[in-house]
Write an enzyme that holds these catalytic residues in place. Structure first.
Site, mmCIF file in Angstrom:
data_model
loop_
_atom_site.group_PDB
_atom_site.id
_atom_site.type_symbol
_atom_site.label_atom_id
_atom_site.label_comp_id
_atom_site.label_asym_id
_atom_site.label_seq_id
_atom_site.Cartn_x
_atom_site.Cartn_y
_atom_site.Cartn_z
ATOM 1 N N GLN A 1 26.424 23.490 82.127
ATOM 2 C CA GLN A 1 27.139 22.884 81.467
ATOM 3 C C GLN A 1 25.767 21.185 80.447
ATOM 4 O OE1 GLN A 1 29.983 22.063 84.550
ATOM 5 N NE2 GLN A 1 31.498 21.383 83.029
ATOM 6 N N CYS B 1 38.158 20.251 83.123
ATOM 7 C CA CYS B 1 36.656 20.571 83.166
ATOM 8 C C CYS B 1 36.103 19.812 82.107
ATOM 9 C CB CYS B 1 36.268 22.314 82.386
ATOM 10 S SG CYS B 1 34.820 22.677 82.276
ATOM 11 N N HIS C 1 34.851 26.678 90.693
ATOM 12 C CA HIS C 1 34.723 26.869 89.523
ATOM 13 C C HIS C 1 33.334 26.729 88.962
ATOM 14 C CE1 HIS C 1 36.578 24.062 86.094
ATOM 15 N NE2 HIS C 1 35.512 23.145 86.320
ATOM 16 N N GLU C 2 32.638 26.172 89.790
ATOM 17 C CA GLU C 2 31.758 25.695 89.385
ATOM 18 C C GLU C 2 30.705 26.816 89.730
ATOM 19 O OE1 GLU C 2 31.062 23.272 88.410
ATOM 20 O OE2 GLU C 2 32.847 22.010 88.771
ATOM 21 N N HIS D 1 30.641 28.951 86.362
ATOM 22 C CA HIS D 1 29.987 28.527 85.201
ATOM 23 C C HIS D 1 28.504 29.426 85.639
ATOM 24 C CE1 HIS D 1 32.708 25.740 83.442
ATOM 25 N NE2 HIS D 1 32.679 24.868 84.556
HETATM 26 NI NI NI Z 1 33.947 23.353 84.314
#
Ligand code: NI
Length: 176
Positions: free
Chosen positions: A54, A96, A138-139, A142
Site C-alpha cells: 500500500q 481500506c 485483511h492485511e 494485501h
Molecule cells: Ni487494506
C-alpha cells in the site's frame, strides 16, 4: 519519519505478490525507519493496519495497531504465514486505505494463528481473535494482491462512507 503516499485501487502494485523480506536487512537502519514510516502513515490516515504494497513496496511487511477494548496491540508482521484458521466465521464491515470512502461486509474465520518475524527479526507466534484476526487476514491479503472487495460474497453491502454513516453505522459494532 515520513508520511508515505498510499497506493490506491487500480495501482498494479496492489495486485502483485509481495516478496519475502531478507531477514538480514531487518536490523538495518533503513528498514527500521521504513517500519516507523509505515506506522506514522497508518496513524496519519486513521487506519488500523497497513501493508507494505500500500506504500508501493512489494515486500511481506504488515503493521497494525488499534487502541480500545477490542483493540489491536502494536504489531509488526514480517514474512507472515497463517498456520491455523478457527472453525467459526465472523462478519465485519471492512474498509481500506487504498479504497477511499467505501465499506463492505466480509465474512472471515474469526480466529487465526500466525507465525511471522517481528521488528527485531525474532520469530513470533500469535493467536488472534475478533478484530485482530480480521485485520491480520485483511492485511495479509494485501501481500498476495487481494483487496477486501475480492473477499465480499454479497456485493449488495458495498457502501459509500456517507451512506454507511447514515444507514449502517448503528448495526456495526466494529469496522476495520
Ligand atoms: Ni487494506
Amino acid at each position: 519519519m515520513a508520511i508515505l503516499p498510499i497506493a490506491k485501487v487500480g495501482n498494479p502494485i496492489l495486485r502483485q505478490i509481495a516478496k519475502p523480506v531478507d531477514p538480514h536487512v531487518i536490523g538495518s537502519r533503513r528498514f527500521q525507519e521504513f517500519l516507523d514510516d509505515m506506522f506514522e502513515t497508518m496513524v496519519h490516515f486513521e487506519g488500523i493496519g497497513l501493508a507494505a504494497p500500500q506504500v508501493a513496496c512489494s515486500e511481506q511487511v504488515v503493521v497494525m495497531e488499534c487502541e480500545g477494548t477490542d483493540g489491536i496491540p502494536r504489531t509488526v508482521l514480517i514474512n507472515p504465514k497463517i498456520i491455523f484458521y478457527g472453525p467459526t466465521q465472523s462478519t465485519m464491515w471492512e474498509g481500506c486505505l487504498s479504497i477511499d470512502n467505501m465499506r463492505g461486509k466480509v465474512v472471515r474465520p474469526s480466529m487465526v494463528r500466525v507465525q511471522a518475524l517481528d521488528r527485531n527479526g525474532a520469530t513470533q507466534d500469535i493467536e488472534a481473535n475478533g478484530l485482530y484476526a480480521v485485520c491480520i487476514q485483511h492485511e495479509m491479503d494485501h501481500l498476495i494482491g487481494k483487496l477486501f472487495v475480492d473477499r465480499m460474497t454479497d456485493m449488495s453491502t458495498l457502501t459509500q462512507l456517507k451512506e454507511f454513516e447514515a444507514y449502517w453505522q448503528e448495526e456495526s459494532a466494529t469496522v476495520i
